[in-house]
Design a protein around this motif. Structure first.
Motif, short mmCIF file in Angstrom:
data_model
loop_
_atom_site.label_atom_id
_atom_site.label_comp_id
_atom_site.label_asym_id
_atom_site.label_seq_id
_atom_site.Cartn_x
_atom_site.Cartn_y
_atom_site.Cartn_z
N GLY A 246 -36.00 -10.91 22.35
CA GLY A 246 -37.24 -10.17 22.56
C GLY A 246 -37.76 -9.54 21.28
N LYS A 247 -36.87 -8.90 20.54
CA LYS A 247 -37.27 -8.28 19.27
C LYS A 247 -37.77 -9.31 18.27
CE LYS A 247 -34.32 -4.23 19.68
NZ LYS A 247 -33.16 -3.51 19.15
N ALA A 248 -37.09 -10.46 18.21
CA ALA A 248 -37.49 -11.51 17.28
C ALA A 248 -38.85 -12.10 17.64
CB ALA A 248 -36.43 -12.62 17.25
N VAL A 249 -39.12 -12.27 18.95
CA VAL A 249 -40.41 -12.79 19.40
C VAL A 249 -41.53 -11.83 19.02
CG1 VAL A 249 -41.80 -13.29 21.46
CG2 VAL A 249 -39.52 -14.28 21.22
N VAL A 250 -41.35 -10.54 19.30
CA VAL A 250 -42.37 -9.54 18.96
C VAL A 250 -42.63 -9.52 17.46
CG1 VAL A 250 -42.88 -7.07 18.93
CG2 VAL A 250 -41.98 -8.13 21.01
N ALA A 251 -41.57 -9.56 16.67
CA ALA A 251 -41.72 -9.54 15.21
C ALA A 251 -42.45 -10.80 14.72
CB ALA A 251 -40.35 -9.42 14.54
N ALA A 252 -42.13 -11.95 15.30
CA ALA A 252 -42.77 -13.20 14.89
C ALA A 252 -44.26 -13.20 15.24
CB ALA A 252 -42.07 -14.40 15.54
N ILE A 253 -44.61 -12.70 16.42
CA ILE A 253 -46.02 -12.62 16.82
C ILE A 253 -46.76 -11.65 15.91
CG2 ILE A 253 -47.61 -11.86 18.63
CD1 ILE A 253 -45.56 -12.98 20.66
N ARG A 254 -46.16 -10.51 15.66
CA ARG A 254 -46.79 -9.52 14.77
C ARG A 254 -47.02 -10.12 13.38
NH1 ARG A 254 -43.68 -4.78 15.57
NH2 ARG A 254 -45.18 -4.23 17.17
N ALA A 255 -46.05 -10.85 12.87
CA ALA A 255 -46.18 -11.46 11.54
C ALA A 255 -47.23 -12.56 11.54
CB ALA A 255 -44.83 -12.01 11.08
#
Length: 145
Positions: free
Chosen positions: A81-90
């Motif tokens: 979940g954290k990795a998905v949010v970070a990837a979308i934000r980036a």
């Protein structure tokens, strides 16, 4: 069956200002599949945006950008979940920054160059067809007299 979790994320925004003659839209779509214990997964996404400025003319910008990246260290649902949010934000952030840079470089001059110039009479053209039809009919009637 293998315990995989597929997630689709859609981020959208619409805004407009009739008083200032503009409208805009943003849509980003992301898809990835998490398999517990795999440690990595691939995330694919696309960002589509459109801007429309219509004061005394019609200027539109459409932009689309596709992304693909490998998410590392996703051993648990929480890490995923954290990795998905970070990837979308980036991914969304890169497109947003690129658009800001484009507008800063663009300034007013290229937009002015794209606009139509006024006719020699310096009067704006009235695009209402009914008014032009009446003018044509009046001119035709005057020629017959």
């Amino acid at each position: 069956e293998d315990g995989s979790i597929t997630i689709d994320v859609v981020v959208t925004a619409l805004d407009h200002s009739v008083r200032n003659f503009w409208s805009g839209s943003w849509a980003s779509q992301w898809k990835t599949t998490f398999t517990p214990g795999a440690g990595t997964c691939e995330m694919k996404g696309a960002v589509r945006l459109g801007m429309h400025y219509y004061e005394d003319g019609n200027v539109q910008l459409r932009h689309s950008k596709e992304h693909s990246q490998q998410l590392e260290g996703v051993d648990s649902e929480a890490a995923f979940g954290k990795a998905v949010v970070a990837a979308i934000r980036a991914g969304d952030g890169k497109v947003h920054s690129a658009m800001e840079q484009l507008y800063q470089r663009m300034g007013d001059e290229p937009l002015k160059a794209m606009r139509r110039v006024l006719p020699v009479s310096k009067e704006k053209f009235d695009w209402t067809p009914a008014r032009h039809l009446v003018a044509i009919q009046l001119a035709a009637g005057a020629q017959k007299s």
